[in-house]
Design a protein around this motif. Structure first.
Motif, PDB file in Angstrom:
ATOM      1  N   SER A  24     -19.375 -45.605  33.500  1.00  0.00           N
ATOM      2  CA  SER A  24     -20.204 -44.676  33.137  1.00  0.00           C
ATOM      3  C   SER A  24     -20.907 -44.027  34.555  1.00  0.00           C
ATOM      4  O   SER A  24     -21.147 -42.979  34.433  1.00  0.00           O
ATOM      5  N   PHE A  26     -23.578 -44.398  34.964  1.00  0.00           N
ATOM      6  CA  PHE A  26     -25.016 -44.128  34.399  1.00  0.00           C
ATOM      7  C   PHE A  26     -25.914 -45.378  34.254  1.00  0.00           C
ATOM      8  O   PHE A  26     -25.422 -46.276  33.584  1.00  0.00           O
ATOM      9  N   GLU A  46     -22.086 -53.297  31.542  1.00  0.00           N
ATOM     10  CA  GLU A  46     -20.804 -52.675  30.965  1.00  0.00           C
ATOM     11  C   GLU A  46     -19.592 -53.552  31.076  1.00  0.00           C
ATOM     12  O   GLU A  46     -20.118 -54.830  31.729  1.00  0.00           O
ATOM     13  N   PRO A  94     -34.054 -44.084  23.760  1.00  0.00           N
ATOM     14  CA  PRO A  94     -33.028 -45.298  23.368  1.00  0.00           C
ATOM     15  C   PRO A  94     -32.346 -44.761  22.335  1.00  0.00           C
ATOM     16  O   PRO A  94     -32.351 -44.238  21.369  1.00  0.00           O
ATOM     17  N   CYS A  95     -30.641 -45.454  22.315  1.00  0.00           N
ATOM     18  CA  CYS A  95     -29.634 -45.277  21.498  1.00  0.00           C
ATOM     19  C   CYS A  95     -30.275 -45.911  20.157  1.00  0.00           C
ATOM     20  O   CYS A  95     -31.049 -46.650  20.148  1.00  0.00           O
ATOM     21  N   CYS A  98     -30.273 -49.721  20.144  1.00  0.00           N
ATOM     22  CA  CYS A  98     -31.492 -50.328  20.863  1.00  0.00           C
ATOM     23  C   CYS A  98     -32.771 -50.134  20.070  1.00  0.00           C
ATOM     24  O   CYS A  98     -33.703 -51.148  20.338  1.00  0.00           O
TER      25      CYS A  98
HETATM   26  N1  THU Z   1     -27.322 -46.851  27.748  1.00  0.00           N
HETATM   27  C1  THU Z   1     -28.407 -47.673  27.830  1.00  0.00           C
HETATM   28  O1  THU Z   1     -28.559 -48.647  28.706  1.00  0.00           O
HETATM   29  N2  THU Z   1     -29.393 -47.588  27.021  1.00  0.00           N
HETATM   30  C2  THU Z   1     -29.462 -46.412  26.113  1.00  0.00           C
HETATM   31  O2  THU Z   1     -30.357 -46.374  25.141  1.00  0.00           O
HETATM   32  C3  THU Z   1     -28.318 -45.256  26.054  1.00  0.00           C
HETATM   33  C4  THU Z   1     -27.183 -45.848  26.713  1.00  0.00           C
HETATM   34  C5  THU Z   1     -26.256 -46.984  28.625  1.00  0.00           C
HETATM   35  C6  THU Z   1     -25.188 -47.830  28.227  1.00  0.00           C
HETATM   36  C7  THU Z   1     -23.888 -47.214  28.887  1.00  0.00           C
HETATM   37  O3  THU Z   1     -23.760 -48.209  30.006  1.00  0.00           O
HETATM   38  C8  THU Z   1     -24.504 -45.991  29.648  1.00  0.00           C
HETATM   39  O4  THU Z   1     -25.965 -45.907  29.315  1.00  0.00           O
HETATM   40  C9  THU Z   1     -23.867 -44.551  29.156  1.00  0.00           C
HETATM   41  O5  THU Z   1     -23.954 -44.513  27.844  1.00  0.00           O
END
Ligand code: THU
Length: 142
Positions: A24, A26, A46, A94-95, A98
């Motif tokens: 990603s 990210f 990842e 946070p997703c 999480c």
């Molecule tokens: N990600 C997190 O580490 N925490 C979150 O709360 C949202 C998403 C990461 C997961 C993935 O590696 C990247 O961000 C893109 O979704």
């Protein structure tokens, strides 16, 4: 030594620099601040099998619980962004998974931690109970 709001955010930012996110690109960092002054951090990890990705908050929770940090958690800082731009966009919240992982730590220590979602213009501060109302937790199994 204890943490402050700013040092917790710095710890999350430093953690993000150790993200393993080649797919990603990210990078996310999380820092858990406990009442005893300790800080436990995590970064997203990842996997070539994309769906196995571990979020930063989940890594931090796994580290904390496996290292026996089960006291009162008071705050969590989360920061993220594309590599080289971490913290420069909108606040990262946070997703869902999480939130549930954080709820377990919060329930163990009997707290409702403040979640600091760091963006470039502002830090959105929300209680975990606002992010995850009516949570399912350890007490739900009683
Ligand atoms: N990600 C997190 O580490 N925490 C979150 O709360 C949202 C998403 C990461 C997961 C993935 O590696 C990247 O961000 C893109 O979704």
């Amino acid at each position: 030594m204890s943490w402050t709001r700013d040092s917790l955010i710095t710890a999350a930012r430093n953690a993000a620099s150790r993200a393993y996110a080649p797919y990603s690109n990210f990078h996310v960092g999380a820092a858990l601040g406990f009442a005893d002054g300790s800080v436990v951090t995590g970064a997203n990890v990842e996997n070539a099998s994309y769906g196995l990705t571990l979020c930063a908050e989940t890594v931090a929770v796994g580290k904390a619980l496996s290292e026996d940090w089960r006291g009162k958690i008071e705050a969590v800082a989360v920061i993220g962004g594309k590599a080289g731009s971490v913290g420069q966009g909108d606040p990262v919240t946070p997703c869902g998974r999480c939130r549930q992982m954080l709820n377990e730590v919060a329930a163990l220590g009997g707290s409702d931690p403040l979640v600091l979602c760091v963006g470039d213009q502002s830090v959105t501060e929300l209680l975990l109970s606002e992010l995850l109302p009516h949570a399912f937790g350890p007490a739900s199994l009683d």
